[in-house]
Design a protein around this motif. Structure first.
Motif, PDB file in Angstrom:
ATOM      1  N   ILE A  36       2.891  -0.788  -6.194  1.00  0.00           N
ATOM      2  CA  ILE A  36       2.198  -1.917  -5.571  1.00  0.00           C
ATOM      3  C   ILE A  36       1.663  -1.461  -4.219  1.00  0.00           C
ATOM      4  N   ASP A  37       0.410  -1.783  -3.956  1.00  0.00           N
ATOM      5  CA  ASP A  37      -0.227  -1.418  -2.699  1.00  0.00           C
ATOM      6  C   ASP A  37       0.477  -2.114  -1.528  1.00  0.00           C
ATOM      7  N   GLN A  38       0.629  -1.416  -0.436  1.00  0.00           N
ATOM      8  CA  GLN A  38       1.306  -1.946   0.749  1.00  0.00           C
ATOM      9  C   GLN A  38       0.605  -3.202   1.279  1.00  0.00           C
ATOM     10  N   GLN A  39      -0.712  -3.285   1.130  1.00  0.00           N
ATOM     11  CA  GLN A  39      -1.454  -4.469   1.580  1.00  0.00           C
ATOM     12  C   GLN A  39      -1.056  -5.710   0.794  1.00  0.00           C
ATOM     13  N   VAL A  40      -0.696  -5.536  -0.458  1.00  0.00           N
ATOM     14  CA  VAL A  40      -0.224  -6.668  -1.260  1.00  0.00           C
ATOM     15  C   VAL A  40       1.094  -7.162  -0.676  1.00  0.00           C
ATOM     16  N   TYR A  41       2.008  -6.224  -0.391  1.00  0.00           N
ATOM     17  CA  TYR A  41       3.277  -6.609   0.240  1.00  0.00           C
ATOM     18  C   TYR A  41       3.025  -7.352   1.545  1.00  0.00           C
ATOM     19  N   GLU A  42       2.111  -6.845   2.353  1.00  0.00           N
ATOM     20  CA  GLU A  42       1.820  -7.468   3.641  1.00  0.00           C
ATOM     21  C   GLU A  42       1.310  -8.890   3.474  1.00  0.00           C
ATOM     22  N   SER A  43       0.545  -9.145   2.414  1.00  0.00           N
ATOM     23  CA  SER A  43       0.028 -10.506   2.191  1.00  0.00           C
ATOM     24  C   SER A  43       1.145 -11.491   1.856  1.00  0.00           C
ATOM     25  N   TYR A  44       2.278 -11.008   1.351  1.00  0.00           N
ATOM     26  CA  TYR A  44       3.394 -11.882   1.007  1.00  0.00           C
ATOM     27  C   TYR A  44       4.310 -12.164   2.189  1.00  0.00           C
ATOM     28  N   CYS A  45       4.247 -11.317   3.222  1.00  0.00           N
ATOM     29  CA  CYS A  45       5.160 -11.459   4.363  1.00  0.00           C
ATOM     30  C   CYS A  45       4.969 -12.804   5.041  1.00  0.00           C
ATOM     31  N   GLY A  46       6.083 -13.446   5.305  1.00  0.00           N
ATOM     32  CA  GLY A  46       6.020 -14.723   5.993  1.00  0.00           C
ATOM     33  C   GLY A  46       7.286 -15.518   5.822  1.00  0.00           C
ATOM     34  N   LYS A  47       7.234 -16.713   6.352  1.00  0.00           N
ATOM     35  CA  LYS A  47       8.348 -17.650   6.254  1.00  0.00           C
ATOM     36  C   LYS A  47       7.959 -18.720   5.244  1.00  0.00           C
ATOM     37  N   VAL A 107       5.409 -19.399  -3.077  1.00  0.00           N
ATOM     38  CA  VAL A 107       6.146 -18.572  -4.025  1.00  0.00           C
ATOM     39  C   VAL A 107       6.988 -19.521  -4.866  1.00  0.00           C
ATOM     40  N   ILE A 108       7.066 -19.252  -6.149  1.00  0.00           N
ATOM     41  CA  ILE A 108       7.969 -20.010  -7.014  1.00  0.00           C
ATOM     42  C   ILE A 108       9.149 -19.105  -7.320  1.00  0.00           C
ATOM     43  N   VAL A 109      10.332 -19.628  -7.049  1.00  0.00           N
ATOM     44  CA  VAL A 109      11.560 -18.893  -7.333  1.00  0.00           C
ATOM     45  C   VAL A 109      12.124 -19.446  -8.636  1.00  0.00           C
ATOM     46  N   HIS A 110      12.332 -18.545  -9.577  1.00  0.00           N
ATOM     47  CA  HIS A 110      12.852 -18.904 -10.904  1.00  0.00           C
ATOM     48  C   HIS A 110      14.306 -18.451 -10.961  1.00  0.00           C
ATOM     49  N   GLN A 111      15.201 -19.385 -11.234  1.00  0.00           N
ATOM     50  CA  GLN A 111      16.610 -19.041 -11.411  1.00  0.00           C
ATOM     51  C   GLN A 111      17.130 -19.887 -12.566  1.00  0.00           C
ATOM     52  N   GLY A 112      17.474 -19.201 -13.666  1.00  0.00           N
ATOM     53  CA  GLY A 112      17.876 -19.939 -14.860  1.00  0.00           C
ATOM     54  C   GLY A 112      16.731 -20.813 -15.320  1.00  0.00           C
ATOM     55  N   ASP A 113      16.999 -22.097 -15.525  1.00  0.00           N
ATOM     56  CA  ASP A 113      15.966 -23.043 -15.951  1.00  0.00           C
ATOM     57  C   ASP A 113      15.270 -23.713 -14.775  1.00  0.00           C
ATOM     58  N   ASN A 114      15.631 -23.351 -13.543  1.00  0.00           N
ATOM     59  CA  ASN A 114      15.052 -23.973 -12.357  1.00  0.00           C
ATOM     60  C   ASN A 114      13.882 -23.163 -11.829  1.00  0.00           C
ATOM     61  N   ASN A 115      12.804 -23.860 -11.497  1.00  0.00           N
ATOM     62  CA  ASN A 115      11.625 -23.263 -10.890  1.00  0.00           C
ATOM     63  C   ASN A 115      11.313 -24.061  -9.638  1.00  0.00           C
ATOM     64  N   ILE A 116      11.508 -23.443  -8.478  1.00  0.00           N
ATOM     65  CA  ILE A 116      11.356 -24.153  -7.220  1.00  0.00           C
ATOM     66  C   ILE A 116      10.245 -23.491  -6.422  1.00  0.00           C
ATOM     67  N   SER A 117       9.290 -24.315  -5.979  1.00  0.00           N
ATOM     68  CA  SER A 117       8.160 -23.814  -5.201  1.00  0.00           C
ATOM     69  C   SER A 117       8.480 -23.899  -3.721  1.00  0.00           C
ATOM     70  N   PHE A 118       8.254 -22.792  -3.005  1.00  0.00           N
ATOM     71  CA  PHE A 118       8.433 -22.731  -1.569  1.00  0.00           C
ATOM     72  C   PHE A 118       7.069 -22.483  -0.935  1.00  0.00           C
ATOM     73  N   LYS A 119       6.665 -23.366  -0.027  1.00  0.00           N
ATOM     74  CA  LYS A 119       5.371 -23.250   0.636  1.00  0.00           C
ATOM     75  C   LYS A 119       5.470 -22.263   1.797  1.00  0.00           C
ATOM     76  N   LYS A 120       4.446 -21.408   1.919  1.00  0.00           N
ATOM     77  CA  LYS A 120       4.379 -20.480   3.037  1.00  0.00           C
ATOM     78  C   LYS A 120       3.970 -21.251   4.277  1.00  0.00           C
ATOM     79  N   ILE A 121       4.829 -21.214   5.303  1.00  0.00           N
ATOM     80  CA  ILE A 121       4.555 -21.993   6.499  1.00  0.00           C
ATOM     81  C   ILE A 121       4.196 -21.126   7.704  1.00  0.00           C
ATOM     82  N   GLU A 122       4.432 -19.831   7.584  1.00  0.00           N
ATOM     83  CA  GLU A 122       4.157 -18.937   8.715  1.00  0.00           C
ATOM     84  C   GLU A 122       3.963 -17.524   8.204  1.00  0.00           C
ATOM     85  N   LYS A 123       2.965 -16.849   8.760  1.00  0.00           N
ATOM     86  CA  LYS A 123       2.743 -15.432   8.424  1.00  0.00           C
ATOM     87  C   LYS A 123       3.530 -14.594   9.405  1.00  0.00           C
ATOM     88  N   LEU A 124       4.205 -13.542   8.904  1.00  0.00           N
ATOM     89  CA  LEU A 124       4.965 -12.648   9.790  1.00  0.00           C
ATOM     90  C   LEU A 124       4.189 -11.374  10.036  1.00  0.00           C
TER      91      LEU A 124
END
Length: 124
Positions: A36-47, A107-124
């Motif tokens: 995975i390109d480092q720029q892709v990782y950088e786009s995910y960084c945040g809170k 980001v959606i976090v999948h754990q078992g049958d649960n799918n929880i969406s977390f909104k990006k609120i800050e870029k790091l």
């Protein structure tokens, strides 16, 4: 073992799937992870907000994508594809979503049958 009794599955899918290898010292490692390109990782960084006042942080450490949980634990996210990642220590997968401008919004976090969406609120 009779090879005629084995179901090998999709050969093309096996070529691109992560593979866990057991080493001589009985530790394991995961091979065949996509690059995975480092720029892709950088786009995910945040809170990312779980609920008001409780967040996870996505960051880069030593060229690895990491997540810091609300209790302060840091875990490595291993790639399945450019948008999908997993944590090796539990049944936990992360799927990142970009808007039409290419900006990561959640980001959606999948754990078992649960799918929880977390909104990006800050870029790091």
């Amino acid at each position: 073992i009779n090879d005629s009794l084995l179901e090998l599955g999709d050969a093309e899918l096996r070529k691109i799937s992560p593979v866990r290898k057991v080493l001589p010292d009985l530790k394991t490692r995961i091979d065949n992870l996509p690059a995975i390109d480092q720029q892709v990782y950088e786009s995910y960084c945040g809170k990312y907000e779980i609920q008001p006042g409780i967040n996870i942080k996505i960051l880069i450490d030593n060229n690895r994508l990491m997540a810091t949980t609300p209790d302060g634990n840091t875990i490595q996210l291993l790639p399945i594809s450019e948008f999908e990642y997993f944590f090796d220590g539990a049944d936990l997968q992360f799927t990142f979503f970009k808007n039409e401008k290419g900006v990561v919004e959640n980001v959606i976090v999948h754990q078992g049958d649960n799918n929880i969406s977390f909104k990006k609120i800050e870029k790091l």
